[in-house]
Design a protein around this motif. Structure first.
Motif, PDB file in Angstrom:
ATOM      1  N   SER A  86       0.719  -1.343   0.040  1.00  0.00           N
ATOM      2  CA  SER A  86       0.035   0.254  -0.282  1.00  0.00           C
ATOM      3  C   SER A  86       1.057   1.436   0.262  1.00  0.00           C
ATOM      4  O   SER A  86       1.162   1.944  -1.046  1.00  0.00           O
ATOM      5  CB  SER A  86      -1.071  -0.132   0.662  1.00  0.00           C
ATOM      6  N   CYS A  87       1.206   1.546   1.338  1.00  0.00           N
ATOM      7  CA  CYS A  87       2.129   2.863   1.384  1.00  0.00           C
ATOM      8  C   CYS A  87       3.231   3.253   0.347  1.00  0.00           C
ATOM      9  O   CYS A  87       3.237   4.004  -0.168  1.00  0.00           O
ATOM     10  CB  CYS A  87       2.571   3.302   2.716  1.00  0.00           C
ATOM     11  N   VAL A  88       4.194   2.006  -0.124  1.00  0.00           N
ATOM     12  CA  VAL A  88       5.270   1.914  -0.289  1.00  0.00           C
ATOM     13  C   VAL A  88       4.722   2.281  -2.379  1.00  0.00           C
ATOM     14  O   VAL A  88       5.312   2.705  -3.100  1.00  0.00           O
ATOM     15  CB  VAL A  88       6.382   1.127  -0.329  1.00  0.00           C
ATOM     16  N   VAL A  89       3.879   1.235  -2.829  1.00  0.00           N
ATOM     17  CA  VAL A  89       3.490   1.402  -3.797  1.00  0.00           C
ATOM     18  C   VAL A  89       2.770   3.081  -4.550  1.00  0.00           C
ATOM     19  O   VAL A  89       3.544   3.474  -5.468  1.00  0.00           O
ATOM     20  CB  VAL A  89       1.856   0.247  -4.003  1.00  0.00           C
ATOM     21  N   GLU A  90       2.056   3.138  -3.102  1.00  0.00           N
ATOM     22  CA  GLU A  90       1.344   4.318  -3.203  1.00  0.00           C
ATOM     23  C   GLU A  90       1.898   5.839  -3.725  1.00  0.00           C
ATOM     24  O   GLU A  90       2.099   6.397  -4.664  1.00  0.00           O
ATOM     25  CB  GLU A  90       0.849   4.734  -2.464  1.00  0.00           C
ATOM     26  N   ARG A  91       3.059   6.115  -2.559  1.00  0.00           N
ATOM     27  CA  ARG A  91       4.252   6.697  -3.027  1.00  0.00           C
ATOM     28  C   ARG A  91       5.316   6.708  -4.018  1.00  0.00           C
ATOM     29  O   ARG A  91       6.124   7.988  -4.607  1.00  0.00           O
ATOM     30  CB  ARG A  91       5.131   6.824  -1.307  1.00  0.00           C
ATOM     31  N   ILE A  92       5.872   5.272  -4.343  1.00  0.00           N
ATOM     32  CA  ILE A  92       6.633   4.988  -5.658  1.00  0.00           C
ATOM     33  C   ILE A  92       5.639   5.732  -6.720  1.00  0.00           C
ATOM     34  O   ILE A  92       6.125   6.610  -7.416  1.00  0.00           O
ATOM     35  CB  ILE A  92       7.151   4.019  -6.082  1.00  0.00           C
ATOM     36  N   GLN A  93       4.344   5.554  -7.092  1.00  0.00           N
ATOM     37  CA  GLN A  93       3.702   6.243  -7.873  1.00  0.00           C
ATOM     38  C   GLN A  93       3.588   7.165  -8.231  1.00  0.00           C
ATOM     39  O   GLN A  93       3.609   8.114  -8.762  1.00  0.00           O
ATOM     40  CB  GLN A  93       1.480   5.362  -7.541  1.00  0.00           C
ATOM     41  N   ASP A  94       3.242   8.555  -7.248  1.00  0.00           N
ATOM     42  CA  ASP A  94       3.753   9.504  -6.520  1.00  0.00           C
ATOM     43  C   ASP A  94       4.991  10.205  -6.710  1.00  0.00           C
ATOM     44  O   ASP A  94       4.677  11.581  -7.055  1.00  0.00           O
ATOM     45  CB  ASP A  94       3.548  10.186  -5.227  1.00  0.00           C
ATOM     46  N   GLY A  95       5.959   9.732  -7.276  1.00  0.00           N
ATOM     47  CA  GLY A  95       7.102  10.021  -8.031  1.00  0.00           C
ATOM     48  C   GLY A  95       8.131  10.387  -6.669  1.00  0.00           C
ATOM     49  O   GLY A  95       9.256  11.120  -6.646  1.00  0.00           O
ATOM     50  N   GLU A  96       7.624   9.459  -5.156  1.00  0.00           N
ATOM     51  CA  GLU A  96       7.741   9.796  -4.300  1.00  0.00           C
ATOM     52  C   GLU A  96       9.587   8.788  -3.757  1.00  0.00           C
ATOM     53  O   GLU A  96       9.005   7.963  -2.538  1.00  0.00           O
ATOM     54  CB  GLU A  96       7.365   9.683  -2.876  1.00  0.00           C
ATOM     55  N   VAL A  97      10.575   8.674  -4.797  1.00  0.00           N
ATOM     56  CA  VAL A  97      11.532   7.656  -4.424  1.00  0.00           C
ATOM     57  C   VAL A  97      12.354   7.534  -3.014  1.00  0.00           C
ATOM     58  O   VAL A  97      12.569   6.825  -2.977  1.00  0.00           O
ATOM     59  CB  VAL A  97      12.148   7.233  -5.695  1.00  0.00           C
ATOM     60  N   GLU A  98      12.066   8.276  -2.128  1.00  0.00           N
ATOM     61  CA  GLU A  98      12.848   8.698  -1.461  1.00  0.00           C
ATOM     62  C   GLU A  98      12.172   7.711  -0.869  1.00  0.00           C
ATOM     63  O   GLU A  98      12.521   6.994   0.428  1.00  0.00           O
ATOM     64  CB  GLU A  98      12.801   9.972  -0.305  1.00  0.00           C
ATOM     65  N   VAL A  99      11.243   6.800  -0.753  1.00  0.00           N
ATOM     66  CA  VAL A  99      10.774   5.969   0.291  1.00  0.00           C
ATOM     67  C   VAL A  99      11.027   4.439   0.245  1.00  0.00           C
ATOM     68  O   VAL A  99      11.454   3.428   1.174  1.00  0.00           O
ATOM     69  CB  VAL A  99       9.030   5.368  -0.327  1.00  0.00           C
ATOM     70  N   ILE A 100      12.015   4.522  -1.009  1.00  0.00           N
ATOM     71  CA  ILE A 100      13.039   2.866  -1.265  1.00  0.00           C
ATOM     72  C   ILE A 100      14.378   3.385   0.227  1.00  0.00           C
ATOM     73  O   ILE A 100      14.507   1.993   0.658  1.00  0.00           O
ATOM     74  CB  ILE A 100      13.554   2.940  -2.748  1.00  0.00           C
ATOM     75  N   GLU A 101      14.484   4.296   0.078  1.00  0.00           N
ATOM     76  CA  GLU A 101      15.269   4.386   1.469  1.00  0.00           C
ATOM     77  C   GLU A 101      15.455   4.183   2.733  1.00  0.00           C
ATOM     78  O   GLU A 101      15.998   3.887   3.378  1.00  0.00           O
ATOM     79  CB  GLU A 101      16.228   5.887   1.210  1.00  0.00           C
ATOM     80  N   GLU A 102      14.551   5.009   2.847  1.00  0.00           N
ATOM     81  CA  GLU A 102      12.805   4.713   4.300  1.00  0.00           C
ATOM     82  C   GLU A 102      12.836   3.296   4.386  1.00  0.00           C
ATOM     83  O   GLU A 102      12.793   2.609   5.649  1.00  0.00           O
ATOM     84  CB  GLU A 102      11.735   5.893   4.246  1.00  0.00           C
ATOM     85  N   LEU A 103      12.477   2.493   3.679  1.00  0.00           N
ATOM     86  CA  LEU A 103      12.250   0.775   3.222  1.00  0.00           C
ATOM     87  C   LEU A 103      13.662   0.027   4.071  1.00  0.00           C
ATOM     88  O   LEU A 103      13.458  -1.104   4.305  1.00  0.00           O
ATOM     89  CB  LEU A 103      11.658   0.495   1.949  1.00  0.00           C
ATOM     90  N   LEU A 104      14.249   0.835   2.938  1.00  0.00           N
ATOM     91  CA  LEU A 104      15.487   0.058   4.054  1.00  0.00           C
ATOM     92  C   LEU A 104      16.452   0.191   5.070  1.00  0.00           C
ATOM     93  O   LEU A 104      16.434  -0.593   5.388  1.00  0.00           O
ATOM     94  CB  LEU A 104      16.928   0.484   2.761  1.00  0.00           C
ATOM     95  N   LYS A 105      15.883   0.908   5.496  1.00  0.00           N
ATOM     96  CA  LYS A 105      16.324   1.756   6.935  1.00  0.00           C
ATOM     97  C   LYS A 105      15.672   0.585   8.216  1.00  0.00           C
ATOM     98  O   LYS A 105      16.174   0.259   9.074  1.00  0.00           O
ATOM     99  CB  LYS A 105      16.311   2.889   6.703  1.00  0.00           C
ATOM    100  N   THR A 106      14.281   0.372   7.300  1.00  0.00           N
ATOM    101  CA  THR A 106      13.634   0.241   8.428  1.00  0.00           C
ATOM    102  C   THR A 106      14.146  -1.552   8.182  1.00  0.00           C
ATOM    103  O   THR A 106      13.676  -1.872   9.457  1.00  0.00           O
ATOM    104  CB  THR A 106      11.962   0.540   7.650  1.00  0.00           C
ATOM    105  N   MET A 107      13.758  -2.222   7.038  1.00  0.00           N
ATOM    106  CA  MET A 107      14.835  -3.315   6.797  1.00  0.00           C
ATOM    107  C   MET A 107      15.464  -3.661   7.450  1.00  0.00           C
ATOM    108  O   MET A 107      15.652  -4.572   8.424  1.00  0.00           O
ATOM    109  CB  MET A 107      14.545  -3.983   5.647  1.00  0.00           C
ATOM    110  N   ASN A 108      16.934  -2.899   7.649  1.00  0.00           N
ATOM    111  CA  ASN A 108      18.491  -3.120   8.097  1.00  0.00           C
ATOM    112  C   ASN A 108      17.404  -3.220   9.478  1.00  0.00           C
ATOM    113  O   ASN A 108      18.158  -4.416  10.459  1.00  0.00           O
ATOM    114  CB  ASN A 108      19.066  -2.138   8.017  1.00  0.00           C
ATOM    115  N   THR A 109      16.896  -2.683  10.063  1.00  0.00           N
ATOM    116  CA  THR A 109      16.353  -2.826  11.662  1.00  0.00           C
ATOM    117  C   THR A 109      16.003  -3.592  12.331  1.00  0.00           C
ATOM    118  O   THR A 109      16.108  -4.218  13.173  1.00  0.00           O
ATOM    119  CB  THR A 109      15.431  -1.328  12.269  1.00  0.00           C
TER     120      THR A 109
END
Length: 112
Positions: A86-109
């Motif tokens: 949901s959130c990640v797909v939506e933000r990428i569709q909105d052009g907010e590719v910085e969500v990938i970095e946010e997701l990577l940080k969260t996954m590392n945590t």
């Protein structure tokens, strides 16, 4: 807010994109599943406290702690799955590719 079809799930438009007020938008089924799991985990943690108070053998307590950790990992996996769909797909569709970095940080945590 308008409901839009993303091909993955129904989501509320722009609910994850606002930096000042990001909110999730889980279905009631997902919320119920997460809440039920967390309620069970809460009970397990209270049980561990009781085991310690009763001077239960350490190995038995450690096995219960491992069970709680596994259950928490299950909650994290479910939440991560829903976040990606949901959130990640939506933000990428909105052009907010910085969500990938946010997701990577969260996954590392989560993987620590």
């Amino acid at each position: 807010m308008e409901i839009i079809q993303t091909g993955v799930t129904d989501v509320q438009e722009h609910c994850c994109s606002s930096l000042d007020e990001r909110k999730s938008h889980h279905s009631s089924k997902t919320k119920a599943a997460l809440t039920a799991r967390l309620n069970r985990i809460e009970g397990q943690v209270r049980g561990i406290k009781g085991l310690i108070e009763k001077d239960t053998y350490c190995d038995d307590v450690l096995n219960q702690i491992a069970a709680v950790q596994s259950a928490l990992n299950g909650v994290g996996k479910l939440l991560l799955t829903e976040h990606l769909k949901s959130c990640v797909v939506e933000r990428i569709q909105d052009g907010e590719v910085e969500v990938i970095e946010e997701l990577l940080k969260t996954m590392n945590t989560l993987m620590k």
